[in-house]
Write a protein that holds these residues in place. Structure first.
Motif, mmCIF file in Angstrom:
data_model
loop_
_atom_site.group_PDB
_atom_site.id
_atom_site.type_symbol
_atom_site.label_atom_id
_atom_site.label_comp_id
_atom_site.label_asym_id
_atom_site.label_seq_id
_atom_site.Cartn_x
_atom_site.Cartn_y
_atom_site.Cartn_z
ATOM 1 N N TYR A 19 0.844 -1.197 0.000
ATOM 2 C CA TYR A 19 0.000 0.000 0.000
ATOM 3 C C TYR A 19 0.874 1.239 0.000
ATOM 4 C CZ TYR A 19 1.219 0.530 4.905
ATOM 5 O OH TYR A 19 1.919 0.692 6.065
ATOM 6 N N SER A 20 0.262 2.365 -0.307
ATOM 7 C CA SER A 20 0.894 3.672 -0.178
ATOM 8 C C SER A 20 -0.208 4.657 0.198
ATOM 9 C CB SER A 20 1.583 4.081 -1.488
ATOM 10 O OG SER A 20 0.641 4.141 -2.541
ATOM 11 N N TYR A 21 0.144 5.894 0.337
ATOM 12 C CA TYR A 21 -0.849 6.906 0.678
ATOM 13 C C TYR A 21 -0.907 7.968 -0.404
ATOM 14 C CZ TYR A 21 -1.252 5.136 5.432
ATOM 15 O OH TYR A 21 -1.498 4.356 6.520
ATOM 16 N N LYS A 22 -2.115 8.420 -0.675
ATOM 17 C CA LYS A 22 -2.333 9.591 -1.521
ATOM 18 C C LYS A 22 -2.988 10.595 -0.594
ATOM 19 C CE LYS A 22 -4.250 11.168 -5.842
ATOM 20 N NZ LYS A 22 -4.957 10.788 -7.063
ATOM 21 N N GLY A 23 -2.187 11.505 -0.085
ATOM 22 C CA GLY A 23 -2.660 12.383 0.979
ATOM 23 C C GLY A 23 -2.851 11.560 2.235
ATOM 24 N N ILE B 25 -3.846 3.673 -0.489
ATOM 25 C CA ILE B 25 -4.058 3.111 -1.816
ATOM 26 C C ILE B 25 -3.502 1.689 -1.798
ATOM 27 C CG2 ILE B 25 -3.586 3.335 -4.282
ATOM 28 C CD1 ILE B 25 -5.162 5.707 -3.076
ATOM 29 N N HIS C 240 -2.152 -1.737 -3.210
ATOM 30 C CA HIS C 240 -1.411 -2.163 -4.398
ATOM 31 C C HIS C 240 -1.684 -3.614 -4.775
ATOM 32 C CE1 HIS C 240 1.909 1.104 -3.755
ATOM 33 N NE2 HIS C 240 0.687 1.588 -3.646
#
Length: 103
Positions: free
Chosen positions: A20-24, A28, A30
């Motif tokens: 996962y990652s962050y958008k703000g 998000i 993966h």
């Protein structure tokens, strides 16, 4: 709660940047398109688990897998293994085997 060895595995496997990652502020996932079947066992009677303990299968599903984009398709739990009969344990594992052949 969740055994420490499982928690350590999750922390290393479902890591930020890979799973996962962050958008703000929003995570998000993966690993979209992946599915999970969570199978748990414990030595606690089911009524006690539902009243007092956290269901770590639910925690894993909602707080780890969902955040990474993985959909939980099924959760299976065998309660109170220490006090269960061999016949009951064999029945649980037979159901696991039959379901796994269908998916």
């Amino acid at each position: 709660g969740m055994p420490a060895i499982l928690k350590g595995f999750i922390d290393r496997t479902f890591s930020k940047g890979y799973a996962y990652s962050y958008k703000g502020l929003l995570p998000i996932g993966h690993l979209k398109g992946k599915k999970a079947w969570i199978i748990t066992t414990n030595d606690t009677p089911s009524f006690y688990v539902h009243l007092v303990q956290k269901d770590y299968g639910k925690v894993l599903s909602k707080q780890v897998l969902k955040m990474c984009g993985i959909k939980t398709i099924k959760r299976s739990t065998a309660y109170y293994l220490r006090g269960s009969s061999l016949k009951r344990r064999q029945s649980f594992f037979r159901k696991i085997g039959l379901y796994s052949q269908r998916i």
